[in-house]
Enzyme design. Structure first.
Site, PDB file in Angstrom:
ATOM      1  N   LYS A   1      59.058  45.540  37.222  1.00  0.00           N
ATOM      2  CA  LYS A   1      58.520  46.467  38.261  1.00  0.00           C
ATOM      3  C   LYS A   1      59.492  47.179  38.868  1.00  0.00           C
ATOM      4  O   LYS A   1      59.540  48.340  39.403  1.00  0.00           O
ATOM      5  CB  LYS A   1      57.560  45.782  39.176  1.00  0.00           C
ATOM      6  CG  LYS A   1      56.192  45.343  38.729  1.00  0.00           C
ATOM      7  CD  LYS A   1      55.402  44.903  39.800  1.00  0.00           C
ATOM      8  CE  LYS A   1      53.999  44.530  39.598  1.00  0.00           C
ATOM      9  NZ  LYS A   1      53.150  44.140  40.735  1.00  0.00           N
TER      10      LYS A   1
ATOM     11  N   GLU B   1      47.390  36.308  50.857  1.00  0.00           N
ATOM     12  CA  GLU B   1      46.795  37.563  50.451  1.00  0.00           C
ATOM     13  C   GLU B   1      45.359  37.531  51.330  1.00  0.00           C
ATOM     14  O   GLU B   1      44.536  36.530  51.185  1.00  0.00           O
ATOM     15  CB  GLU B   1      46.135  37.747  49.086  1.00  0.00           C
ATOM     16  CG  GLU B   1      47.367  37.882  48.014  1.00  0.00           C
ATOM     17  CD  GLU B   1      47.119  38.619  46.906  1.00  0.00           C
ATOM     18  OE1 GLU B   1      45.905  38.818  46.251  1.00  0.00           O
ATOM     19  OE2 GLU B   1      48.158  38.803  45.909  1.00  0.00           O
TER      20      GLU B   1
ATOM     21  N   ASP C   1      50.414  46.284  44.624  1.00  0.00           N
ATOM     22  CA  ASP C   1      49.573  45.345  43.991  1.00  0.00           C
ATOM     23  C   ASP C   1      48.656  46.167  42.942  1.00  0.00           C
ATOM     24  O   ASP C   1      48.404  47.065  43.262  1.00  0.00           O
ATOM     25  CB  ASP C   1      48.749  44.848  45.224  1.00  0.00           C
ATOM     26  CG  ASP C   1      48.222  43.537  45.234  1.00  0.00           C
ATOM     27  OD1 ASP C   1      49.385  42.956  45.160  1.00  0.00           O
ATOM     28  OD2 ASP C   1      47.138  43.494  45.169  1.00  0.00           O
TER      29      ASP C   1
HETATM   30  P1  IMP Z   1      49.968  42.404  40.102  1.00  0.00           P
HETATM   31  O1  IMP Z   1      49.439  42.791  41.268  1.00  0.00           O
HETATM   32  O2  IMP Z   1      51.091  43.359  39.500  1.00  0.00           O
HETATM   33  O3  IMP Z   1      50.672  41.162  40.217  1.00  0.00           O
HETATM   34  O4  IMP Z   1      48.853  42.515  39.121  1.00  0.00           O
HETATM   35  C1  IMP Z   1      47.773  41.475  39.491  1.00  0.00           C
HETATM   36  C2  IMP Z   1      47.481  41.089  37.887  1.00  0.00           C
HETATM   37  O5  IMP Z   1      46.556  42.103  37.451  1.00  0.00           O
HETATM   38  C3  IMP Z   1      48.075  40.740  36.973  1.00  0.00           C
HETATM   39  O6  IMP Z   1      48.761  39.376  36.819  1.00  0.00           O
HETATM   40  C4  IMP Z   1      47.418  41.267  35.584  1.00  0.00           C
HETATM   41  O7  IMP Z   1      46.481  40.325  35.281  1.00  0.00           O
HETATM   42  C5  IMP Z   1      46.839  42.630  36.083  1.00  0.00           C
HETATM   43  N1  IMP Z   1      47.474  43.739  35.656  1.00  0.00           N
HETATM   44  C6  IMP Z   1      48.111  44.326  36.563  1.00  0.00           C
HETATM   45  N2  IMP Z   1      48.551  45.523  35.951  1.00  0.00           N
HETATM   46  C7  IMP Z   1      48.487  45.254  34.650  1.00  0.00           C
HETATM   47  C8  IMP Z   1      49.120  46.030  33.640  1.00  0.00           C
HETATM   48  O8  IMP Z   1      49.593  46.999  33.429  1.00  0.00           O
HETATM   49  N3  IMP Z   1      48.631  45.461  32.482  1.00  0.00           N
HETATM   50  C9  IMP Z   1      48.042  44.364  32.175  1.00  0.00           C
HETATM   51  N4  IMP Z   1      47.423  43.633  33.321  1.00  0.00           N
HETATM   52  C10 IMP Z   1      47.782  43.905  34.513  1.00  0.00           C
END
Ligand code: IMP
Length: 206
Positions: free
Chosen positions: A13, A40, A72
C-alpha cells in the site's frame, strides 16, 4: 517536499501511495508504532473506521507539520447485505475464500464490490475519499497472484478513455498486478484524494 506518514502494516500500500502522491510533492513514509494497538469501532462503515484510526494515530505524528494517512478496505457482497465489509480481514482469516464460496453456493446473484476509504490529515483538517470496484464472486477460486479475496473476485468491465478494460472473466488473482490496478478501489480512493488536495477542497473538516 512535505512528509506524509502512512499508517499501515502493508508495504504494498505504501508503494502505491508513493506512486500516486509523490508527484504532488509528498514524501510518503510508512508509520509504524511499536506496541500501538489500533482499536476498530464496531460499525459497518469504512469511513467511520478510517476516521477513528486516523484519530488514534494522530498523537504519534512525528511532526505536527507532517501529513498523516490511513486507509481501510473491504469486500461487500450484495446478497449478504454487505458482509463481510468492515470485517473482511477477520473473515478472511477465519473462513477464508472457501467460506465465502460456501456462503454463496447455488446462488445466482453474486454481485459484490471492493471498497476503500483513504483518510488524510493535513494542517488540522481531515480529507476523506472513497473508491469502489464492482464485480462478482466467482464460482470457484482461481489464480496465484494478489492477496485476500482476489482469487474469488472477478471485476466488471470498465471504460477507460472510451476503451473497454476487462479481465475476460478472470479473477484478480489470475491477472497481472498492473491490470488489477486499473480497476483498483484503493487506487480510486487515492485518485479522489489527489483531486481533493489539488483543488484544496475539504470533504469535511475535523
Ligand atoms: P485492509 O483494510 O486493506 O486491511 O483490508 C481488509 C481486508 O479486505 C483484507 O484483509 C482483504 O481480505 C480484503 N481486501 C481489501 N482490499 C483487497 C483487495 O484489493 N484484494 C483482495 N482482498 C482485499
Amino acid at each position: 517536499m512535505r512528509t506524509l506518514w502512512f499508517m499501515t502494516g502493508n508495504v504494498g500500500k505504501v508503494r502505491e501511495a508513493k506512486h500516486a502522491l509523490e508527484p504532488l510533492g509528498y514524501n510518503v513514509r510508512q508509520l509504524t508504532v511499536d506496541g500501538l494497538e489500533i482499536v476498530e469501532p464496531q460499525c459497518d462503515d469504512l469511513e467511520i473506521v478510517a476516521r477513528s484510526k486516523l484519530e488514534q494515530a494522530r498523537p504519534y505524528l512525528p511532526n505536527p507539520n507532517d501529513a498523516l494517512m490511513v486507509e481501510d478496505a473491504g469486500l461487500f457482497i450484495d446478497k449478504s447485505n454487505g458482509f463481510p465489509g468492515v470485517y473482511s480481514a477477520y473473515v478472511l482469516e477465519t473462513l477464508g475464500c472457501d467460506g465465502i464460496l460456501n456462503l454463496l453456493e447455488g446462488e445466482n446473484e453474486r454481485g459484490a464490490q471492493f471498497e476503500a476509504v483513504a483518510a488524510f490529515l493535513l494542517d488540522g483538517k481531515i480529507h476523506v475519499s472513497r473508491g469502489v470496484c464492482r464485480g462478482v464472486i466467482a464460482s470457484s477460486a482461481s489464480g496465484e497472484d494478489g492477496f485476500g479475496f482476489d482469487p474469488i473476485f472477478v471485476p466488471d468491465n470498465i471504460e477507460i478513455d472510451g476503451k473497454t478494460t476487462t479481465t475476460n472473466g478472470l479473477t484478480f488473482a489470475d491477472v497481472d498486478m498492473r491490470l488489477k490496478e486499473q480497476f483498483s478501489h484503493r487506487r480510486k480512493a487515492l485518485d479522489g484524494l489527489i483531486k481533493l488536495l489539488s483543488s484544496s477542497e475539504t470533504a469535511s473538516s475535523s
